[in-house]
Design an enzyme around this catalytic site. Structure first.
Site, PDB file in Angstrom:
ATOM      1  N   GLU A 139      -3.703   4.851   2.188  1.00  0.00           N
ATOM      2  CA  GLU A 139      -5.032   5.383   2.506  1.00  0.00           C
ATOM      3  C   GLU A 139      -5.648   4.780   3.766  1.00  0.00           C
ATOM      4  O   GLU A 139      -6.818   4.393   3.759  1.00  0.00           O
ATOM      5  CB  GLU A 139      -5.986   5.125   1.322  1.00  0.00           C
ATOM      6  CG  GLU A 139      -5.570   5.834   0.073  1.00  0.00           C
ATOM      7  CD  GLU A 139      -6.486   5.535  -1.116  1.00  0.00           C
ATOM      8  OE1 GLU A 139      -6.831   6.478  -1.824  1.00  0.00           O
ATOM      9  OE2 GLU A 139      -6.851   4.356  -1.319  1.00  0.00           O
TER      10      GLU A 139
HETATM   11  C1  TNX Z   1      -6.084   5.521  -4.768  1.00  0.00           C
HETATM   12  S1  TNX Z   1      -3.391   4.814  -5.233  1.00  0.00           S
HETATM   13  C2  TNX Z   1      -5.857   4.223  -4.329  1.00  0.00           C
HETATM   14  C3  TNX Z   1      -6.692   3.133  -4.852  1.00  0.00           C
HETATM   15  C4  TNX Z   1      -7.719   3.629  -5.825  1.00  0.00           C
HETATM   16  C5  TNX Z   1      -7.097   4.687  -6.702  1.00  0.00           C
HETATM   17  C6  TNX Z   1      -7.978   5.149  -7.818  1.00  0.00           C
HETATM   18  C7  TNX Z   1      -3.554   4.044  -3.978  1.00  0.00           C
HETATM   19  C8  TNX Z   1      -2.334   3.572  -3.356  1.00  0.00           C
HETATM   20  N1  TNX Z   1      -4.801   3.861  -3.539  1.00  0.00           N
HETATM   21  O1  TNX Z   1      -7.302   2.440  -3.793  1.00  0.00           O
HETATM   22  O2  TNX Z   1      -8.150   2.557  -6.580  1.00  0.00           O
HETATM   23  O3  TNX Z   1      -6.759   5.771  -5.898  1.00  0.00           O
HETATM   24  O4  TNX Z   1      -7.270   5.964  -8.694  1.00  0.00           O
END
Ligand code: TNX
Length: 516
Positions: free
Chosen positions: A302
Site C-alpha cells: 500500500e
Molecule cells: C490492508 S493487507 C493492509 C493493512 C490493513 C488491512 C486491514 C496489507 C498488506 N495492508 O494495513 O490493516 O488492510 O484489513
C-alpha cells in the site's frame, strides 16, 4: 472423512487439520495416567504439558506409555515432508514416530485432540480409541500474520497465540511490528523508534513494545514448539512511527506528528534523502541479528503515493540489506511490481541480471530468486506475480476474502472491517491454495498464512473471537490435501474442538454455520 464413534463414546476422528490417513483399530487406551518417553527433555515437557492440559496425570512411571521416537520411515507412504509422523494408539499405549522433532509434536497434538474428543464437555473418560494416523502437511508454510501495532499485544498474549497456532500444526507466526501508529520492537542502533513511537496505538489505546530480551524469549518459546517468528518492518509506506521518531527521514527534516487513526497510504520514506539508506541498513541489520529464524519481512504494501521507480529502488535495496544480513526476504505482493511499471534504467542496472526478465518488453522483475511474496489483494492483475514466480519468487497466500480474519463474519458482526467482504467460517474453509492466483504454478506456492489486522481488536478476547473458529479452517486448508477436506466433517470436528476452547477459556465466535 467421517466421524467414528465407538461403543465407549470415543470419537476416533476429531483431528483438525484433517490427516492424510486415519485407520481406527480395536480397543481403547485409558490415558488417565501417562508416562512420557521422548528423545529430549524439552519435547518430553511439552508433550506432558499438552496431555496434562487435557486432564491426564503425567508422571515419571506407572502410567501408560506415550513414546515419542525418532524414525525416518514414519509418515504416509511416499511423503518426504520433514514434518511427517505416525501416531499409533493401542489398548496398551501410544507411540509417535517421526523423523524430526516437529513431527513428534504434531503427533502429540493429534493425540491431544483425540483425547479431548473422547472427554467431551465436562471431564468425561480420558480415553482414546485405538487408531493409526499417518500424516504430513501439504505445504511447508502454515502461519498466522498478526498486527501488533494497531493494538498492542504483549508477550503473554503472544505466547497464547503461539500455543493456538501450534495446536493446529501451524509453524509460522509473522508479526507486523511497525506501522503508522507505532513501533513495537526495540532496535538497539535506533533507540528513538521505541523511545518516541511505541506508546501509541489506534484511538489513544495504550501501546508497548518488545525489548530485545522479550523478543528473544518469545522466539525461543515459539521455537520449542517448532514455530518460527517472522518479523515484519513495513517500508517504504506505513512508516509514520519511524518519521515521528526521526525527522531526518522527512524532506523538511521535521518529525511528523504521532498518528492514531486507521487510514493507510499517507506516509512514506524518501529514497534520495541521505538519512534513508543508513536508517534501513541499521534497522534491517539489527532485526536480522536479533532474529533466530531465516526470514525478515520488509512490508512493501500500500505505498500509494510513490512513483514506481522509487518504489522499485526500495524493493531492491531492502532485499539486498536483508540478504547481506543473512536472511531471506519476505514482502507483500506489491514488491513484485506491476506490468506497467515505468522503472528506469538505473533501477534496472541494480537488479540482478538473472532475475531481469524483459523478454516480454515489460519492466524488470524486482524480486530475487527465493524471496517470498505474501499475496493478499485479490483485485490487481496477477501477471506480475506470475512473472515474479518465473524469476524464482515463492508465494505465501493470504487472500483477503478467505484468510483475512479481521474481516467481519457477517454485516452485523460487531468487530472487524469489511473492505474485502464478509468472511464466514465456510469462506475461510472452502478454497484451494493451488488455484488462487491465475497462472501461478503450484510449485511456486510455499504455503498459506491467515492474517489478522487489529484496528478493531482491543484485547485477547476480541482477537480470539476473530481467530476462532476461522483459524482452524485456514490451518486445514494449509495442511490437508483437497481429498482429505470435507466441510460436513469439518463442522463436526469444530464442534468437538470447541469443548476444548470452552474448557480452556478461549473466546470464539459461535457462528450459526456450526451445530455447537
Ligand atoms: C490492508 S493487507 C493492509 C493493512 C490493513 C488491512 C486491514 C496489507 C498488506 N495492508 O494495513 O490493516 O488492510 O484489513
Amino acid at each position: 472423512m467421517t466421524t467414528v464413534s465407538s461403543g465407549a463414546g470415543v470419537v476416533a476422528d476429531a483431528v483438525i487439520p484433517a490427516p492424510v490417513d486415519l485407520e481406527p483399530g480395536e480397543g481403547v487406551l485409558d490415558l488417565t495416567a501417562v508416562t512420557i518417553d521422548a528423545p529430549d527433555d524439552v519435547t518430553a515437557r511439552l508433550a506432558g504439558e499438552l496431555l496434562a492440559a487435557s486432564g491426564a496425570a503425567v508422571g515419571p512411571r506407572d502410567g501408560v506409555p506415550v513414546v515419542l521416537t525418532q524414525d525416518p520411515a514414519a509418515g504416509p507412504a511416499g511423503s518426504e515432508s520433514p514434518e511427517r509422523y505416525t501416531l499409533t494408539v493401542t489398548a496398551d499405549g501410544a507411540t509417535v514416530a517421526a523423523p524430526e522433532r516437529a513431527g513428534l509434536l504434531h503427533g502429540v497434538r493429534t493425540l491431544r485432540q483425540l483425547l479431548n474428543a473422547g472427554r467431551g464437555e465436562a471431564g468425561g473418560a480420558l480415553e482414546v480409541g485405538a487408531v493409526v494416523v499417518r500424516d504430513a502437511p501439504r505445504y511447508p508454510w502454515r502461519g498466522l500474520s498478526l498486527d501488533v501495532v494497531r493494538h498492542w499485544f504483549g508477550p503473554e498474549d503472544l505466547r497464547a497465540v503461539v500455543d493456538l497456532v501450534g495446536s493446529y500444526k501451524m509453524n509460522r507466526l509473522h508479526l507486523h511490528l511497525s506501522d503508522d501508529q507505532g513501533w513495537r520492537l526495540d532496535i538497539p542502533s535506533r533507540p528513538a523508534l521505541t523511545k518516541l513511537s511505541s506508546q501509541g496505538a489506534v484511538s489513544g489505546a495504550p501501546g508497548g513494545f518488545l525489548s530485545t530480551d522479550e523478543y528473544r524469549e518469545l522466539q525461543e518459546y515459539a521455537a520449542e514448539r517448532e514455530i518460527v517468528i517472522v518479523p515484519e518492518i513495513d517500508v517504504p509506506g506505513h512508516v509514520n512511527a519511524a518519521t515521528h521518531a526521526y525527522g531526518e527521514l522527512m524532506p523538511s527534516g521535521e518529525a511528523t506528528e504521532a498518528y492514531d487513526g486507521i487510514e493507510v497510504g499517507f506516509s512514506k520514506l524518501h529514497f534520495d534523502l541521505p538519512a534513508t539508506e543508513p536508517f534501513l541498513r541499521d534497522v534491517f541489520t539489527d532485526v536480522a541479528r536479533m532474529t533466530l529464524g531465516p526470514w525478515v519481512h520488509f512490508g512493501g504494501d500500500e505505498v500509494l503515493m510513490m512513483e514506481a521507480d522509487e518504489f522499485g529502488r526500495f524493493v531492491v535495496l531492502c532485499q539486498e540489506l536483508i540478504a547481506e544480513a543473512g536472511k531471506t526476504p519476505v514482502a507483500w505482493q506489491e514488491a513484485a511490481g506491476s506490468v506497467d511499471d515505468s522503472v528506469d534504467d538505473s533501477v534496472d542496472d541494480s537488479v540482478d541480471d538473472s532475475v531481469d526478465d524483459r523478454a516480454d518488453g515489460e519492466g524488470p522483475v524486482l524480486v530475487r530468486p527465493g524471496t517470498l511474496l505474501q499475496y493478499w489483494d485479490t483485485r490487481p492483475d496477477p501477471a506480475p506475480l506470475v512473472r515474479a514466480a518465473r524469476a524464482g519468487a515463492k508465494f505465501v497466500l493470504s487472500p483477503a476474502d478467505r484468510a483475512y480474519l479481521d474481516m467481519k463474519y457477517t454485516p452485523e458482526h460487531p468487530l472487524g472491517l469489511h473492505w474485502a467482504g464478509f468472511v464466514e467460517l465456510r469462506d475461510s474453509y472452502d478454497w484451494d491454495p493451488a488455484t488462487v492466483i491465475d497462472g501461478l504454478p503450484e510449485s511456486a506456492v510455499e504455503g498459506v498464512s491467515a492474517a489478522v489486522w487489529t484496528e478493531t481488536m482491543l484485547n485477547r478476547d476480541d482477537l480470539f473471537s476473530m481467530l476462532l473458529p476461522r483459524l482452524a479452517a485456514v490451518a486445514e486448508t494449509a495442511w490437508s490435501r483437497p481429498e482429505a477436506k470435507d466441510w460436513a466433517s469439518f463442522r463436526d470436528r469444530v464442534a468437538i474442538e470447541a469443548a476444548t476452547w470452552r474448557r480452556e477459556g478461549s473466546t470464539y465466535h459461535p457462528t450459526p454455520q456450526i451445530d455447537w
